[in-house]
Design an enzyme around this catalytic site. Structure first.
Site, PDB file in Angstrom:
ATOM      1  N   GLY A 239      38.187  26.999   1.186  1.00  0.00           N
ATOM      2  CA  GLY A 239      36.805  27.104   1.629  1.00  0.00           C
ATOM      3  C   GLY A 239      35.730  26.718   0.644  1.00  0.00           C
ATOM      4  O   GLY A 239      34.564  26.600   1.026  1.00  0.00           O
ATOM      5  N   GLU A 273      44.340  28.172  -1.050  1.00  0.00           N
ATOM      6  CA  GLU A 273      44.589  27.109  -0.065  1.00  0.00           C
ATOM      7  C   GLU A 273      43.425  26.124  -0.025  1.00  0.00           C
ATOM      8  O   GLU A 273      42.780  25.957   1.013  1.00  0.00           O
ATOM      9  CB  GLU A 273      44.746  27.731   1.331  1.00  0.00           C
ATOM     10  CG  GLU A 273      45.828  28.779   1.451  1.00  0.00           C
ATOM     11  CD  GLU A 273      45.750  29.557   2.765  1.00  0.00           C
ATOM     12  OE1 GLU A 273      44.720  29.505   3.466  1.00  0.00           O
ATOM     13  OE2 GLU A 273      46.738  30.217   3.088  1.00  0.00           O
ATOM     14  N   ARG A 276      39.425  20.751   1.398  1.00  0.00           N
ATOM     15  CA  ARG A 276      38.283  19.846   1.199  1.00  0.00           C
ATOM     16  C   ARG A 276      38.018  19.562  -0.290  1.00  0.00           C
ATOM     17  O   ARG A 276      37.730  18.427  -0.677  1.00  0.00           O
ATOM     18  CB  ARG A 276      37.041  20.520   1.807  1.00  0.00           C
ATOM     19  CG  ARG A 276      35.812  19.663   1.857  1.00  0.00           C
ATOM     20  CD  ARG A 276      34.592  20.502   2.277  1.00  0.00           C
ATOM     21  NE  ARG A 276      34.795  21.253   3.488  1.00  0.00           N
ATOM     22  CZ  ARG A 276      34.571  20.790   4.718  1.00  0.00           C
ATOM     23  NH1 ARG A 276      34.101  19.584   4.885  1.00  0.00           N
ATOM     24  NH2 ARG A 276      34.791  21.559   5.756  1.00  0.00           N
ATOM     25  N   TYR A 316      29.599  18.425  13.269  1.00  0.00           N
ATOM     26  CA  TYR A 316      28.995  19.466  12.431  1.00  0.00           C
ATOM     27  C   TYR A 316      27.583  19.112  11.965  1.00  0.00           C
ATOM     28  O   TYR A 316      27.068  19.757  11.032  1.00  0.00           O
ATOM     29  CB  TYR A 316      29.829  19.684  11.160  1.00  0.00           C
ATOM     30  CG  TYR A 316      31.295  19.943  11.347  1.00  0.00           C
ATOM     31  CD1 TYR A 316      31.766  20.950  12.198  1.00  0.00           C
ATOM     32  CD2 TYR A 316      32.241  19.201  10.641  1.00  0.00           C
ATOM     33  CE1 TYR A 316      33.124  21.191  12.334  1.00  0.00           C
ATOM     34  CE2 TYR A 316      33.599  19.443  10.769  1.00  0.00           C
ATOM     35  CZ  TYR A 316      34.035  20.435  11.622  1.00  0.00           C
ATOM     36  OH  TYR A 316      35.368  20.677  11.743  1.00  0.00           O
ATOM     37  N   CYS A 344      29.737   4.571  23.144  1.00  0.00           N
ATOM     38  CA  CYS A 344      28.696   4.866  24.134  1.00  0.00           C
ATOM     39  C   CYS A 344      28.381   6.357  24.154  1.00  0.00           C
ATOM     40  O   CYS A 344      28.653   7.061  25.124  1.00  0.00           O
ATOM     41  CB  CYS A 344      29.156   4.404  25.511  1.00  0.00           C
ATOM     42  SG  CYS A 344      29.698   2.714  25.473  1.00  0.00           S
ATOM     43  N   GLU A 345      27.857   6.844  23.054  1.00  0.00           N
ATOM     44  CA  GLU A 345      27.422   8.244  22.925  1.00  0.00           C
ATOM     45  C   GLU A 345      26.261   8.234  21.937  1.00  0.00           C
ATOM     46  O   GLU A 345      26.378   7.626  20.861  1.00  0.00           O
ATOM     47  CB  GLU A 345      28.515   9.124  22.287  1.00  0.00           C
ATOM     48  CG  GLU A 345      29.822   9.202  23.027  1.00  0.00           C
ATOM     49  CD  GLU A 345      29.913  10.391  23.970  1.00  0.00           C
ATOM     50  OE1 GLU A 345      29.005  11.255  23.945  1.00  0.00           O
ATOM     51  OE2 GLU A 345      30.893  10.438  24.718  1.00  0.00           O
TER      52      GLU A 345
HETATM   53  C1  LIG Z   1      41.152  25.070   6.897  1.00  0.00           C
HETATM   54  C2  LIG Z   1      41.855  26.106   6.123  1.00  0.00           C
HETATM   55  C3  LIG Z   1      41.895  26.045   4.722  1.00  0.00           C
HETATM   56  C4  LIG Z   1      41.212  24.951   3.924  1.00  0.00           C
HETATM   57  O1  LIG Z   1      39.837  25.036   3.953  1.00  0.00           O
HETATM   58  P1  LIG Z   1      38.956  24.089   3.011  1.00  0.00           P
HETATM   59  O2  LIG Z   1      37.565  24.426   3.343  1.00  0.00           O
HETATM   60  O3  LIG Z   1      39.306  22.679   3.357  1.00  0.00           O
HETATM   61  O4  LIG Z   1      39.303  24.416   1.603  1.00  0.00           O
HETATM   62  C5  LIG Z   1      42.606  27.022   4.055  1.00  0.00           C
HETATM   63  N1  LIG Z   1      43.236  28.019   4.725  1.00  0.00           N
HETATM   64  C6  LIG Z   1      43.214  28.114   6.062  1.00  0.00           C
HETATM   65  C7  LIG Z   1      43.932  29.234   6.730  1.00  0.00           C
HETATM   66  C8  LIG Z   1      42.522  27.166   6.806  1.00  0.00           C
HETATM   67  O5  LIG Z   1      42.483  27.270   8.142  1.00  0.00           O
END
Ligand SMILES: *Cc1c(COP(=O)(O)O)cnc(C)c1O
Length: 421
Positions: A239, A273, A276, A316, A344-345
């Site tokens: 995240g 995890e 991005r 987004y 076409c949007e």
């Molecule tokens: C999407 C997701 C991530 C990665 O999020 P980023 O913003 O790309 O770092 C990590 N864990 C879970 C469970 C996710 O759904």
């Protein structure tokens, strides 16, 4: 920092001119930089020095097997949300013992496949999912390592479509229900509770929501341990945001220090995890100008990439910087143009940009397209999926070939009752 830089007025990916790739593979195409992927992974890993940490790259951000393999070679595990992503991770060389299986709607077939593969842990998102997993695991005679994904009811202060940690979101077990779900997990056959998981959203630009959520998790771990649950793993999700348009997200170092501060003493192995953060700035989408149309309000630069290739702007309202691949001559003025695709949007736009007005045939690079770019592409308007190209120093390789319209049509079937007789 990324490795897409101008050299003598031309945008390069590492040692390779983007215009050369465009000549070879045609446009549009995604281009990824190995050095940038590696750099982002290393910076994040270094920020966690001193923690017993495991980095499980969130495959959904960019799931090309060459991208996953690049990270696997540096030691990355994988966070996957479907059996398809699990297969990708395994093919890319991620050992099953480093794969976390997440997702709000795992099917029984996916659970069985993950258990047979021997994944590190399954992150369970609800009480009914836990019951089903117990049945599947018991019938296979395998114990499932399980973390419960909890929903801490914290506002990640990000775009509403990528906020996942509020009580109104579909993700995780609601905070008041968490102790009961752990109690049930401890009683069920085939379930071995290993930890707690949390992921509050994506493109998060401040440490505060993380700190709040992780603080709640620390309190929870105390409660759960007091109730006799063995909590060995913490999965803190991904995240962390990245700059698209001058945002100033916390650095990995600041994030790492906050984590050490909040959870450092818990005596847990801690999984992260990131998605991005690793791949976002490691990719560009290169597109060619089809024509420039003078509108009443401003000029529209119509390019051959569109919302089906990169959905983020329309999904987004995301902004991506767009730059010319061949730099404009000194003294060329920037003007406000709107860069749009051919679909076409009205939503098929890459937004208003300040650019030296490009001409027909010019190449543009849409930056920060390495995460949630190619993976979200569709074939709307019968626009085939575009190629993905990886650069590594002076080496270039097409890592996913362009799909052709004939490939697409070959999968469709004209019913014989419609065949003309
Ligand atoms: C999407 C997701 C991530 C990665 O999020 P980023 O913003 O790309 O770092 C990590 N864990 C879970 C469970 C996710 O759904």
């Amino acid at each position: 920092m990324d490795h897409f830089q101008y050299r003598s007025g031309e945008m390069f990916a590492e040692e390779v001119a983007l215009s050369r790739i465009a000549d070879d593979v045609g446009t549009p195409f995604y281009c990824y930089s190995t050095a940038t992927l590696e750099r982002h992974y290393r910076v994040f890993a270094e920020a966690l020095n001193g923690l017993d940490a495991g980095i499980c790259y969130a495959v959904k951000a960019n799931s090309n097997i060459a991208v996953i393999a690049t990270l696997a070679r540096l030691g990355a595990g994988a966070d996957v949300v479907s059996i398809g992503e699990m297969k990708r991770a395994l093919v890319a060389g991620v050992p099953a013992a480093k794969i976390l299986f997440s997702g709000v709607g795992k099917t029984q077939a996916e659970m069985a496949a993950a258990l047979k593969a021997g994944v590190l842990q399954i992150n369970v998102e609800s009480a009914p999912e836990l019951e089903t997993l117990s049945n599947v695991a018991s019938s296979l005679g395998i114990d499932a390592n399980v973390a419960i994904r909890v929903n801490p009811d914290v506002d990640a202060m990000t775009h509403e479509k990528i906020a996942t940690g509020k009580s109104e979101n579909k993700f995780g077990v609601g905070w008041p229900d968490v102790p009961g779900v752990y109690a049930r997990a401890a009683a069920l056959p085939g379930i071995r509770v290993t930890g707690v998981a949390v992921h509050i959203g994506s493109q998060i630009l401040s440490l505060d929501p993380f700190r709040k959520a992780y603080g709640k998790v620390v309190d929870l771990v105390g409660t759960l341990r007091a109730a006799g649950h063995g909590i060995e793993h913490l999965d803190l999700g991904g995240g962390l945001g990245i700059p698209y348009a001058g945002e100033q997200p916390p650095t990995p170092e600041e994030y790492g220090n906050m984590v050490k501060d909040v959870v450092g003493d818990l005596d847990c192995k801690i999984f992260f995890e990131p998605g991005r953060l690793i791949t976002g700035n490691a990719g560009v989408l290169v597109t060619r100008v089809i024509r420039v149309k003078k509108g009443t309000a401003r000029s529209f630069v119509i390019v051959d990439a569109a919302m089906n290739d990169l959905l983020r702007p329309t999904l987004y309202n995301a902004h991506h910087a767009i730059v010319p691949v061949i730099e404009a001559p000194d003294g060329a003025n920037n003007t406000e143009v709107e860069v749009v695709g051919p679909i076409c949007e009205t939503g098929d736009t890459f937004g208003k940009q300040m650019l030296p007005e490009p001409g027909e045939g010019d190449l543009l690079a849409i930056r920060t397209a390495g995460a949630y770019g190619a993976v979200m592409a569709s074939v709307y308007n019968t626009r085939p999926l575009v190629p993905e190209v990886m650069v590594n120093g002076a080496d270039v390789l097409v890592i996913r070939e362009r799909i052709t319209v004939d490939d697409m049509l070959a999968r469709e079937i004209l019913p014989d009752w419609l065949a003309s007789g």
